[in-house]
Design a protein around this motif. Structure first.
Motif, mmCIF file in Angstrom:
data_model
loop_
_atom_site.group_PDB
_atom_site.id
_atom_site.type_symbol
_atom_site.label_atom_id
_atom_site.label_comp_id
_atom_site.label_asym_id
_atom_site.label_seq_id
_atom_site.Cartn_x
_atom_site.Cartn_y
_atom_site.Cartn_z
ATOM 1 N N UNK A 25 -16.125 -16.077 -21.685
ATOM 2 C CA UNK A 25 -15.829 -14.762 -21.114
ATOM 3 C C UNK A 25 -15.190 -14.868 -19.734
ATOM 4 N N UNK A 26 -15.647 -15.819 -18.935
ATOM 5 C CA UNK A 26 -15.118 -15.995 -17.585
ATOM 6 C C UNK A 26 -13.605 -16.261 -17.615
ATOM 7 N N UNK A 27 -13.180 -17.162 -18.489
ATOM 8 C CA UNK A 27 -11.753 -17.461 -18.601
ATOM 9 C C UNK A 27 -11.009 -16.332 -19.307
ATOM 10 N N UNK A 28 -11.632 -15.680 -20.259
ATOM 11 C CA UNK A 28 -10.991 -14.569 -20.963
ATOM 12 C C UNK A 28 -10.653 -13.441 -19.991
ATOM 13 N N UNK A 29 -11.539 -13.196 -19.026
ATOM 14 C CA UNK A 29 -11.255 -12.156 -18.022
ATOM 15 C C UNK A 29 -10.029 -12.529 -17.190
ATOM 16 N N UNK A 30 -9.927 -13.792 -16.808
ATOM 17 C CA UNK A 30 -8.788 -14.258 -16.008
ATOM 18 C C UNK A 30 -7.482 -14.166 -16.789
ATOM 19 N N UNK A 31 -7.565 -14.334 -18.090
ATOM 20 C CA UNK A 31 -6.372 -14.403 -18.942
ATOM 21 C C UNK A 31 -6.144 -13.144 -19.770
ATOM 22 N N UNK A 32 -6.790 -12.056 -19.415
ATOM 23 C CA UNK A 32 -6.780 -10.839 -20.225
ATOM 24 C C UNK A 32 -5.373 -10.386 -20.640
ATOM 25 N N UNK A 33 -4.442 -10.301 -19.705
ATOM 26 C CA UNK A 33 -3.100 -9.808 -20.043
ATOM 27 C C UNK A 33 -2.366 -10.796 -20.958
ATOM 28 N N UNK A 34 -2.538 -12.091 -20.741
ATOM 29 C CA UNK A 34 -1.907 -13.086 -21.611
ATOM 30 C C UNK A 34 -2.494 -13.026 -23.023
ATOM 31 N N UNK A 35 -3.798 -12.804 -23.110
ATOM 32 C CA UNK A 35 -4.455 -12.712 -24.419
ATOM 33 C C UNK A 35 -3.913 -11.517 -25.191
ATOM 34 N N UNK A 36 -3.820 -10.387 -24.537
ATOM 35 C CA UNK A 36 -3.304 -9.177 -25.192
ATOM 36 C C UNK A 36 -1.876 -9.413 -25.667
ATOM 37 N N UNK A 37 -1.039 -9.976 -24.825
ATOM 38 C CA UNK A 37 0.351 -10.253 -25.198
ATOM 39 C C UNK A 37 0.410 -11.203 -26.390
ATOM 40 N N UNK A 38 -0.392 -12.251 -26.360
ATOM 41 C CA UNK A 38 -0.404 -13.218 -27.457
ATOM 42 C C UNK A 38 -0.831 -12.554 -28.769
ATOM 43 N N UNK A 39 -1.885 -11.745 -28.721
ATOM 44 C CA UNK A 39 -2.384 -11.091 -29.940
ATOM 45 C C UNK A 39 -1.347 -10.155 -30.545
ATOM 46 N N UNK A 40 -0.513 -9.556 -29.712
ATOM 47 C CA UNK A 40 0.532 -8.670 -30.203
ATOM 48 C C UNK A 40 1.715 -9.430 -30.799
ATOM 49 N N UNK A 41 1.965 -10.646 -30.314
ATOM 50 C CA UNK A 41 3.168 -11.384 -30.695
ATOM 51 C C UNK A 41 2.955 -12.441 -31.783
ATOM 52 N N UNK A 42 1.742 -12.995 -31.894
ATOM 53 C CA UNK A 42 1.536 -14.126 -32.798
ATOM 54 C C UNK A 42 0.248 -13.977 -33.599
ATOM 55 N N UNK A 43 0.231 -14.628 -34.762
ATOM 56 C CA UNK A 43 -0.980 -14.662 -35.585
ATOM 57 C C UNK A 43 -1.911 -15.793 -35.172
ATOM 58 N N UNK A 44 -1.340 -16.944 -34.826
ATOM 59 C CA UNK A 44 -2.134 -18.120 -34.468
ATOM 60 C C UNK A 44 -1.820 -18.575 -33.059
#
Length: 103
Positions: free
Chosen positions: A53-72
Motif C-alpha cells: 500500500x505504501x508504494x501504491x500510494x506513491x505510484x497512484x497516478x502511474x497505476x491508474x494510467x497503466x490499468x487504462x492502457x494495458x492488460x498486463x
C-alpha cells in the motif's frame, strides 16, 4: 494480452520485510524502489505486480494510467508490514476495551 511463451512472472515492489517473505515464497523479482515500476510494467515478463500500500500510494497516478492502457501486468495492492502491525494494534485495543474478539 502479451505473453512470452508461458513464462510470465510475479514481481513485487515493497518494504524490506515484505520482500524477505516473498523471496522465501520463491518470488525473485523483488524491489524496494518505486522507480522500478516503469521497468517492470514494460518488461513483457511480468504477469502480476504486487505493490504494498505504501508504494501504491506513491505510484497512484502511474497505476491508474497503466490499468487504462494495458492488460498486463495485473497490479495487486497488498498490505505491507506497517499496515499489518497497525491493524493488529487496533484489533488488540478493541479486544482489551470491549472484551471480545472482532474479525
Amino acid at each position: 494480452m502479451e505473453s512470452n511463451g508461458g513464462n510470465l512472472k510475479i514481481s513485487l515492489i515493497g518494504d524490506e520485510d515484505t520482500i524477505a517473505l516473498f523471496k522465501l515464497a520463491g518470488i525473485s523479482k523483488c524491489y524496494n524502489n518505486a522507480d522500478k515500476f516503469d521497468e517492470i510494467v514494460n518488461d513483457g515478463e511480468t504477469a502480476i505486480l504486487l505493490l504494498t500500500y505504501e508504494f501504491a500510494e506513491k505510484l497512484k497516478s502511474k497505476i491508474i494510467h497503466h490499468r487504462l492502457m494495458k492488460d498486463l501486468p495485473i497490479i495487486v495492492e497488498i498490505p505491507g508490514k506497517r499496515k499489518i502491525e497497525r491493524e493488529d494494534t487496533i484489533k488488540s485495543l478493541i479486544i482489551r476495551a470491549v472484551g471480545i474478539e472482532v474479525e
